[in-house]
Scaffold this active site. Structure first.
Site, short mmCIF file in Angstrom:
data_model
loop_
_atom_site.label_atom_id
_atom_site.label_comp_id
_atom_site.label_asym_id
_atom_site.label_seq_id
_atom_site.Cartn_x
_atom_site.Cartn_y
_atom_site.Cartn_z
N PRO A 1 3.91 73.51 31.89
CA PRO A 1 4.52 72.95 30.68
C PRO A 1 5.84 73.59 30.29
O PRO A 1 6.02 74.80 30.43
CB PRO A 1 3.46 73.21 29.59
CG PRO A 1 2.62 74.31 30.12
CD PRO A 1 2.61 74.14 31.62
N ASN A 2 6.72 72.75 29.80
CA ASN A 2 8.03 73.12 29.25
C ASN A 2 9.05 73.54 30.31
O ASN A 2 10.21 73.78 30.00
CB ASN A 2 7.90 74.22 28.18
CG ASN A 2 7.04 73.78 27.02
OD1 ASN A 2 7.29 72.72 26.45
ND2 ASN A 2 6.00 74.53 26.69
N ARG B 1 16.34 75.49 27.81
CA ARG B 1 15.25 76.15 27.06
C ARG B 1 15.48 77.65 27.03
O ARG B 1 15.46 78.31 28.08
CB ARG B 1 13.93 75.86 27.77
CG ARG B 1 12.76 76.62 27.22
CD ARG B 1 11.56 76.54 28.15
NE ARG B 1 10.44 77.24 27.55
CZ ARG B 1 9.37 77.65 28.21
NH1 ARG B 1 9.27 77.44 29.51
NH2 ARG B 1 8.41 78.28 27.58
N TYR C 1 15.13 82.51 30.05
CA TYR C 1 14.80 81.84 31.31
C TYR C 1 16.02 81.51 32.17
O TYR C 1 15.86 80.98 33.27
CB TYR C 1 14.02 80.54 31.00
CG TYR C 1 12.71 80.82 30.28
CD1 TYR C 1 11.70 81.56 30.91
CD2 TYR C 1 12.49 80.38 28.98
CE1 TYR C 1 10.51 81.83 30.26
CE2 TYR C 1 11.29 80.65 28.32
CZ TYR C 1 10.31 81.37 28.97
OH TYR C 1 9.13 81.65 28.33
N ASN D 1 4.08 78.12 38.90
CA ASN D 1 4.41 78.70 37.60
C ASN D 1 3.61 77.91 36.56
O ASN D 1 4.02 76.80 36.18
CB ASN D 1 5.91 78.61 37.30
CG ASN D 1 6.24 79.32 35.98
OD1 ASN D 1 5.35 79.65 35.20
ND2 ASN D 1 7.52 79.54 35.74
N ALA E 1 2.88 78.50 29.96
CA ALA E 1 2.00 79.07 28.93
C ALA E 1 0.52 78.96 29.30
O ALA E 1 -0.31 79.75 28.82
CB ALA E 1 2.26 78.37 27.60
N HIS F 1 -1.73 81.97 30.34
CA HIS F 1 -2.40 82.89 29.41
C HIS F 1 -3.61 82.26 28.71
O HIS F 1 -4.24 82.92 27.90
CB HIS F 1 -1.38 83.35 28.35
CG HIS F 1 -0.03 83.64 28.93
ND1 HIS F 1 0.18 84.66 29.84
CD2 HIS F 1 1.18 83.03 28.77
CE1 HIS F 1 1.46 84.66 30.19
NE2 HIS F 1 2.09 83.69 29.57
N ASP G 1 -10.12 77.90 37.19
CA ASP G 1 -11.26 77.36 37.95
C ASP G 1 -10.78 76.42 39.05
O ASP G 1 -11.41 76.35 40.12
CB ASP G 1 -12.22 76.62 37.01
CG ASP G 1 -13.05 77.57 36.15
OD1 ASP G 1 -12.97 78.80 36.37
OD2 ASP G 1 -13.78 77.08 35.26
N GLU H 1 1.36 83.10 42.06
CA GLU H 1 1.79 82.83 40.69
C GLU H 1 3.20 83.38 40.49
O GLU H 1 3.47 84.52 40.86
CB GLU H 1 0.81 83.52 39.72
CG GLU H 1 1.14 83.30 38.27
CD GLU H 1 0.17 84.07 37.35
OE1 GLU H 1 -1.05 83.99 37.55
OE2 GLU H 1 0.67 84.75 36.43
N HIS I 1 6.71 83.69 37.75
CA HIS I 1 7.31 83.56 36.42
C HIS I 1 8.78 83.94 36.49
O HIS I 1 9.14 84.90 37.18
CB HIS I 1 6.60 84.47 35.41
CG HIS I 1 5.15 84.16 35.27
ND1 HIS I 1 4.70 83.07 34.57
CD2 HIS I 1 4.06 84.76 35.80
CE1 HIS I 1 3.39 83.01 34.66
NE2 HIS I 1 2.96 84.02 35.40
N LEU I 2 9.58 83.20 35.75
CA LEU I 2 11.00 83.55 35.67
C LEU I 2 11.18 84.86 34.92
O LEU I 2 11.92 85.75 35.35
CB LEU I 2 11.77 82.45 34.94
CG LEU I 2 11.77 81.07 35.62
CD1 LEU I 2 11.23 80.01 34.70
CD2 LEU I 2 13.15 80.71 36.09
N SER I 3 10.53 84.97 33.77
CA SER I 3 10.66 86.16 32.94
C SER I 3 9.64 87.21 33.37
O SER I 3 8.66 86.89 34.06
CB SER I 3 10.45 85.80 31.46
OG SER I 3 9.13 85.34 31.26
N ARG J 1 7.12 91.34 27.75
CA ARG J 1 7.28 90.45 26.59
C ARG J 1 6.09 90.62 25.63
O ARG J 1 5.45 91.66 25.61
CB ARG J 1 7.44 89.01 27.09
CG ARG J 1 8.68 88.84 27.97
CD ARG J 1 8.87 87.41 28.42
NE ARG J 1 9.08 86.52 27.30
CZ ARG J 1 8.95 85.18 27.37
NH1 ARG J 1 8.63 84.62 28.51
NH2 ARG J 1 9.17 84.43 26.31
N ARG K 1 1.35 87.56 26.48
CA ARG K 1 1.80 87.13 27.81
C ARG K 1 1.41 88.13 28.91
O ARG K 1 1.63 87.89 30.09
CB ARG K 1 3.32 86.93 27.83
CG ARG K 1 3.80 85.82 26.94
CD ARG K 1 5.29 85.58 27.14
NE ARG K 1 5.86 84.99 25.95
CZ ARG K 1 5.89 83.68 25.68
NH1 ARG K 1 5.39 82.81 26.53
NH2 ARG K 1 6.43 83.23 24.56
#
Ligand code: DQA
Length: 146
Positions: free
Chosen positions: A10-11, A18, A23, A74, A77, A80, A87, A98, A100-102, A107, A111
Site C-alpha cells: 500500500p501507498n 509521497r 522515501y 515491500n 505498512a 507491521h 501466513d 522483504e 524497505h526504502l527507509s 523510525r 515500524r
C-alpha cells in the site's frame, strides 16, 4: 529462466511524491524499470505488481506459486500489521526477501516489528530505491545457493 515477482504494497504507488524526505523522489515506475533492467542483464524475468489491498497481495502470492522462483516484497505498512500476509508467505512456501526504502529500525517504534521478516529469507531496509536492487541481488544469490 529464473522468474521473480517484484511485489509492492500500500501507498507505494505514490512513490516520487509521497514524503520524499523519507522515501526519495524516485517513482514506482522508475523502480520497476530499474529492477526489470537489472534482471534482464542477469537473464532473469521480473514481473511487477502493486496493490493497496491486503487481499490482492495475498492473491498475488498465491498465484506466484505457479510461476515465480522468488518474490522481492515491500509490504509497506502491512509489514507491521498483517497476519494474513505472513501466513500467505509461510503457507505458499515461496522464497521471499522483504525490502524497505527507509530504515524501519531507525523510525517510529511501531515500524521496528515486522510480522513477515521471520518467514522471509531476510530483510533489506534503508537504502532507498536501491533496496530493491539489493533485494534482487540477495534473492538471486539465495536461489543459486551462493
Ligand atoms: C516502507 C516502511 C513502512 O513502515 C511504511 O509503512 C511504508 C514504506 C518502506 O519501504 O520504507 O509504506 O515499507
Amino acid at each position: 529462466m529464473t522468474k521473480i515477482l517484484l511485489l509492492h504494497g500500500p501507498n507505494l504507488n505514490l512513490l516520487g511524491t509521497r514524503e520524499p524526505e523519507v522515501y526519495g523522489s524516485t517513482s514506482l515506475e522508475d523502480i520497476n524499470r530499474e529492477v526489470i533492467a537489472a534482471g534482464t542483464k542477469r537473464g532473469v524475468e521480473v514481473r511487477t505488481f502493486q496493490s493497496n489491498s491486503e487481499g490482492a497481495l495475498v492473491d498475488a502470492l498465491h498465484e506466484a506459486r505457479a510461476w515465480a522462483d522468488g518474490v522481492v516484497f515491500n509490504p509497506g505498512a502491512y509489514t507491521h500489521s498483517s497476519v494474513a500476509l505472513r501466513d500467505a508467505v509461510a503457507g505458499t512456501g515461496l522464497v521471499v526477501v522483504e525490502v524497505h526504502l527507509s530504515n524501519v529500525h531507525a523510525r517510529e517504534e511501531f515500524r521496528h516489528k515486522s510480522l513477515l521478516a521471520p518467514v522471509c529469507v531476510g530483510q533489506i531496509s534503508g537504502f532507498g530505491w536501491r533496496s530493491y536492487l539489493l533485494g534482487l541481488e540477495a534473492i538471486l544469490g539465495y536461489l543459486s545457493g551462493q
